[in-house]
Scaffold this active site. Structure first.
Site, short mmCIF file in Angstrom:
data_model
loop_
_atom_site.label_atom_id
_atom_site.label_comp_id
_atom_site.label_asym_id
_atom_site.label_seq_id
_atom_site.Cartn_x
_atom_site.Cartn_y
_atom_site.Cartn_z
N GLY A 179 0.81 -1.22 0.00
CA GLY A 179 0.00 0.00 0.00
C GLY A 179 0.84 1.26 0.00
O GLY A 179 1.98 1.28 -0.48
N ASN B 171 -3.69 -3.43 6.40
CA ASN B 171 -4.73 -2.51 6.88
C ASN B 171 -5.01 -2.72 8.37
O ASN B 171 -5.04 -3.85 8.85
CB ASN B 171 -6.03 -2.74 6.13
CG ASN B 171 -5.82 -2.93 4.65
OD1 ASN B 171 -5.16 -3.89 4.25
ND2 ASN B 171 -6.36 -2.06 3.85
N GLU C 80 6.44 3.97 10.67
CA GLU C 80 6.80 4.79 9.51
C GLU C 80 6.30 6.22 9.72
O GLU C 80 5.14 6.42 10.07
CB GLU C 80 6.16 4.18 8.26
CG GLU C 80 6.60 4.83 6.98
CD GLU C 80 8.11 5.05 6.96
OE1 GLU C 80 8.84 4.06 6.91
OE2 GLU C 80 8.54 6.21 7.01
N PHE C 81 7.17 7.18 9.48
CA PHE C 81 6.78 8.57 9.69
C PHE C 81 6.61 9.34 8.39
O PHE C 81 6.45 10.56 8.41
CB PHE C 81 7.80 9.29 10.58
CG PHE C 81 7.85 8.75 11.99
CD1 PHE C 81 6.84 9.04 12.89
CD2 PHE C 81 8.89 7.94 12.40
CE1 PHE C 81 6.87 8.54 14.20
CE2 PHE C 81 8.93 7.43 13.70
CZ PHE C 81 7.92 7.72 14.60
N CYS D 187 -4.16 8.46 8.80
CA CYS D 187 -3.54 8.25 10.11
C CYS D 187 -4.10 9.07 11.26
O CYS D 187 -4.38 8.52 12.33
CB CYS D 187 -2.05 8.55 10.02
SG CYS D 187 -1.15 7.26 9.17
N PHE D 188 -4.24 10.38 11.06
CA PHE D 188 -4.47 11.24 12.22
C PHE D 188 -5.68 10.82 13.05
O PHE D 188 -5.58 10.57 14.24
CB PHE D 188 -4.61 12.71 11.78
CG PHE D 188 -3.30 13.38 11.47
CD1 PHE D 188 -2.11 12.72 11.64
CD2 PHE D 188 -3.27 14.69 11.01
CE1 PHE D 188 -0.89 13.33 11.36
CE2 PHE D 188 -2.06 15.32 10.73
CZ PHE D 188 -0.88 14.64 10.90
N LYS E 24 -7.53 8.11 12.95
CA LYS E 24 -7.48 6.71 13.40
C LYS E 24 -6.52 6.55 14.60
O LYS E 24 -6.85 5.90 15.57
CB LYS E 24 -7.00 5.85 12.22
CG LYS E 24 -7.19 4.38 12.43
CD LYS E 24 -6.98 3.61 11.15
CE LYS E 24 -5.52 3.45 10.81
NZ LYS E 24 -5.30 2.61 9.63
C1 UDX Z 1 0.86 12.06 8.64
C2 UDX Z 1 2.17 12.36 9.38
O1 UDX Z 1 2.64 13.65 8.99
C3 UDX Z 1 3.21 11.28 9.06
O2 UDX Z 1 4.40 11.50 9.82
C4 UDX Z 1 2.62 9.92 9.40
O3 UDX Z 1 3.54 8.90 9.04
C5 UDX Z 1 1.31 9.70 8.68
O4 UDX Z 1 0.40 10.76 8.97
P1 UDX Z 1 -0.02 12.37 6.14
O5 UDX Z 1 -1.34 12.04 6.72
O6 UDX Z 1 0.46 11.65 4.92
O7 UDX Z 1 1.13 12.15 7.25
O8 UDX Z 1 0.02 13.93 5.77
P2 UDX Z 1 0.26 15.29 6.59
O9 UDX Z 1 1.17 16.13 5.80
O10 UDX Z 1 0.63 15.04 8.00
O11 UDX Z 1 -1.18 15.99 6.54
C6 UDX Z 1 -2.30 15.47 7.23
C7 UDX Z 1 -3.49 16.41 7.09
O12 UDX Z 1 -3.30 17.62 7.80
C8 UDX Z 1 -3.79 16.82 5.64
O13 UDX Z 1 -5.18 16.80 5.42
C9 UDX Z 1 -3.24 18.23 5.56
O14 UDX Z 1 -3.87 19.01 4.57
C10 UDX Z 1 -3.56 18.73 6.96
N1 UDX Z 1 -2.71 19.85 7.39
C11 UDX Z 1 -1.35 19.68 7.51
C12 UDX Z 1 -3.29 21.09 7.71
O15 UDX Z 1 -4.52 21.24 7.62
N2 UDX Z 1 -2.49 22.11 8.13
C13 UDX Z 1 -1.13 21.97 8.27
O16 UDX Z 1 -0.47 22.94 8.68
C14 UDX Z 1 -0.55 20.73 7.94
P1 ADP Z 2 -1.14 1.77 4.25
O1 ADP Z 2 -1.52 3.19 3.98
O2 ADP Z 2 -0.93 1.50 5.73
O3 ADP Z 2 0.00 1.28 3.42
P2 ADP Z 2 -3.03 0.38 2.48
O4 ADP Z 2 -4.48 0.14 2.71
O5 ADP Z 2 -2.61 1.30 1.39
O6 ADP Z 2 -2.43 0.86 3.91
O7 ADP Z 2 -2.28 -1.02 2.23
C1 ADP Z 2 -2.49 -2.18 2.94
C2 ADP Z 2 -2.34 -3.37 1.96
O8 ADP Z 2 -2.30 -4.59 2.72
C3 ADP Z 2 -3.51 -3.54 0.97
O9 ADP Z 2 -3.01 -3.47 -0.36
C4 ADP Z 2 -4.10 -4.94 1.30
O10 ADP Z 2 -4.54 -5.63 0.14
C5 ADP Z 2 -2.90 -5.62 1.94
N1 ADP Z 2 -3.23 -6.74 2.83
C6 ADP Z 2 -4.14 -6.77 3.84
N2 ADP Z 2 -4.13 -7.99 4.46
C7 ADP Z 2 -3.17 -8.73 3.85
C8 ADP Z 2 -2.65 -10.07 4.03
N3 ADP Z 2 -3.10 -10.85 5.00
N4 ADP Z 2 -1.69 -10.51 3.17
C9 ADP Z 2 -1.20 -9.70 2.19
N5 ADP Z 2 -1.62 -8.44 1.98
C10 ADP Z 2 -2.59 -7.95 2.79
#
Ligand code: UDX
Ligand code: ADP
Length: 480
Positions: A10, A87, A157-158, A272-273, A275
């Protein structure tokens, strides 16, 4: 040669493994997934996710030391290090519904690892999971181990989407948590050896398992909290005539606070946020810490408030009804430079406007019609299951049309809502847009990207988050 396998191709697994393959040419890296279309896409010219720079990295390594496969069992059996990046949806029923993480996919991955392994393995948590998941996984693995030694590591992962490749190439830190036993420390050393091929050693932090797991939740909660803080200020700015950009700039100049992540917006989205905070809240509640749980819950409540506030601004400005009116939605992804729509604020804003019977014409440079229709009709949290287990293609919402051009979206519209900060929206010909719209013509900028003065000169009535209000909006109620 250390053989690396990642379960889950993913947004996290794909880019992370591609960069590991690039930087560790002597390691073989295989990404496996149960989804056949996803793996087919990774092996094609049309990658399944849009991420700047990703295609270049994949093209350099694919077929050399980077492979994508659906043969989960074979590659898991043959690997030394197994990253798990599957997931982890929010539970929708049973204990902890609406908050706790559903670890079904994690558990089935762990059972598969136990079933097929014939040699010792290091199993690495990559998907964000609740604190103490590693312990549960460890139990599944050791109770089914047939004498094999499994070491569990947490390596959150960040990376942020849109900048994933840069974040992976040059991370602020890499965090590795493991058991404090000699075997645990040895496993940490092996994984550290992988990252040390391109990340300076002082940026590789090692901790115990729980600290690593909690750090990921905490980092995301802190980041989201900054956005809710500035968004709460944006409401006050609108009420008082202050400008949230100026306030954020002044606040961010304090080196203890810093300037980043202080952009007021229509709300945060992404997988992420929300969840991770719900998870954190649930863990606090389970540990008898309701005050801590309530504190973090507020971050989500302010985010929901911000999305509602935006919808209310649109409806109240337009004579208290958008029924039957065409509204152009520019941007649907949760941020720019990604096609990802998971938890995007656009979903709630569109649903709010549809609730008042608006007709929406949506344009996003990276999101297709099928995805938008699915998102608007999908139930909360359903998005986070593997695609083949999500509800099948919904009947499309009639009042929503998806177009492939901003000018088409805005033609004959009463209002434009900007919901993603795509650079191309800054460069649009707003005079042309204005000329083709119904009058009065409104722009509601949920990302503060337009030149307000220029647009007002053209004739638009403009609303921007947290900015001094247009005369038109001054007497309109901000909250329903
Ligand atoms: C976030 C974390 O930054 C990352 O470290 C973690 O691994 C996964 O979650 P991501 O969700 O990909 O990353 O994007 P991010 O840049 O953090 O933005 C998240 C949301 O906040 C977006 O909807 C963005 O538009 C919003 N945002 C961000 C704001 O509304 N204002 C800001 O100043 C910064
Ligand atoms: P992320 O943002 O955390 O990478 P995604 O939803 O993009 O999450 O990716 C998760 C992936 O894991 C999906 O492509 C899904 O098909 C896969 N997946 C879920 N369960 C299994 C499993 N048991 N074996 C292999 N792949 C899996």
């Amino acid at each position: 040669m250390v053989k690396i396998c990642c379960i889950g191709a993913g947004y996290v697994g794909g880019p992370t493994m591609a960069v590991i393959a690039l930087k560790c040419p002597s390691n073989q890296v295989i990404v496996v997934d149960i989804s056949v279309p996803r793996i087919t896409a990774w092996n094609s010219d049309q990658l399944p996710i849009y991420e700047p720079g990703l295609e270049d990295v994949v093209k350099q390594c694919r077929g050399k030391n980077l492979f994508f496969s659906t043969d989960v069992e074979q590659h898991v059996a043959e690997s030394d290090i197994i990253f798990v990046s599957v997931n982890t949806p929010t539970k929708t029923r049973g204990l902890g519904a609406g908050k706790a993480a559903d670890l079904t996919y994690w558990e089935s991955a762990a059972r598969l690892i136990a079933d097929v392994s014939k040699s010792n393995k290091i199993v690495v948590e990559k998907s964000t999971v609740p604190v103490k998941t590693a312990e549960a996984i460890e139990k599944i693995l050791t109770h089914n181990s047939k004498g094999i030694n499994f070491q569990i590591l947490s390596n959150p992962e960040f990376l942020a989407e849109g900048t994933a490749i840069q974040d992976l190439l040059n991370p602020d830190r890499v965090l590795i948590g493991g058991r404090e036993t000699p075997e645990g420390q040895k496993a940490i050393k092996v994984l550290k050896g992988v990252y040390a091929q391109w990340v300076p050693e002082d940026r590789i932090i090692t901790t115990n398992l729980w600290s690593a797991e909690l750090s990921k939740l905490a980092a995301n909660a802190f980041l989201a909290q900054r956005i809710s803080s500035v968004n709460s200020m944006s409401a006050l700015c609108e009420a008082t005539g202050a400008d949230v950009t100026q306030v954020a700039h002044a606040v961010g100049k304090d080196t203890r606070i810093g300037p980043r992540f202080l952009n007021a917006s229509v709300g945060f989205g992404g997988s992420c946020f929300q969840k991770d905070i719900l998870n954190l809240v649930y863990i606090c509640e389970c540990n008898g810490l309701p005050e801590v749980a309530n504190y973090w819950k507020q971050v989500i409540e302010v985010n929901d408030y911000q999305k509602n506030r935006f919808v209310n601004r649109v409806v109240s400005s337009m004579f208290n009804t958008v029924s039957g009116k065409k509204i152009a939605i520019l941007g649907f992804a949760f941020k720019k430079d990604t096609g990802d729509t998971r938890e995007t604020p656009a979903i709630d804003v569109c649903k709010g406007l549809l609730g008042d019977n608006a007709h929406l014409s949506i344009f996003d440079p990276q999101v297709n019609e099928d995805q938008i229709q699915r998102d608007i009709s999908m139930k909360k949290f359903d998005w986070d299951h593997p695609r083949h287990l999500q509800p099948s293609s919904p009947t499309s919402v009639k009042q929503v049309s998806v177009v492939w051009d901003a000018y088409e979206a805005t033609k004959n519209a009463h209002a434009v809502c900007i919901l993603t900060e795509w650079d191309e929206f800054k460069k649009l010909d707003y005079q042309r847009i204005y000329d083709n719209m119904q009058k009065p013509a409104f722009v509601f900028d949920g990302r503060n990207i337009v030149d307000v003065e220029k647009l007002r000169k053209i004739g638009f009535i403009v609303y921007c988050i947290g900015k001094p209000l247009d005369q038109w909006l001054k007497d309109m109620p901000a909250v329903a």
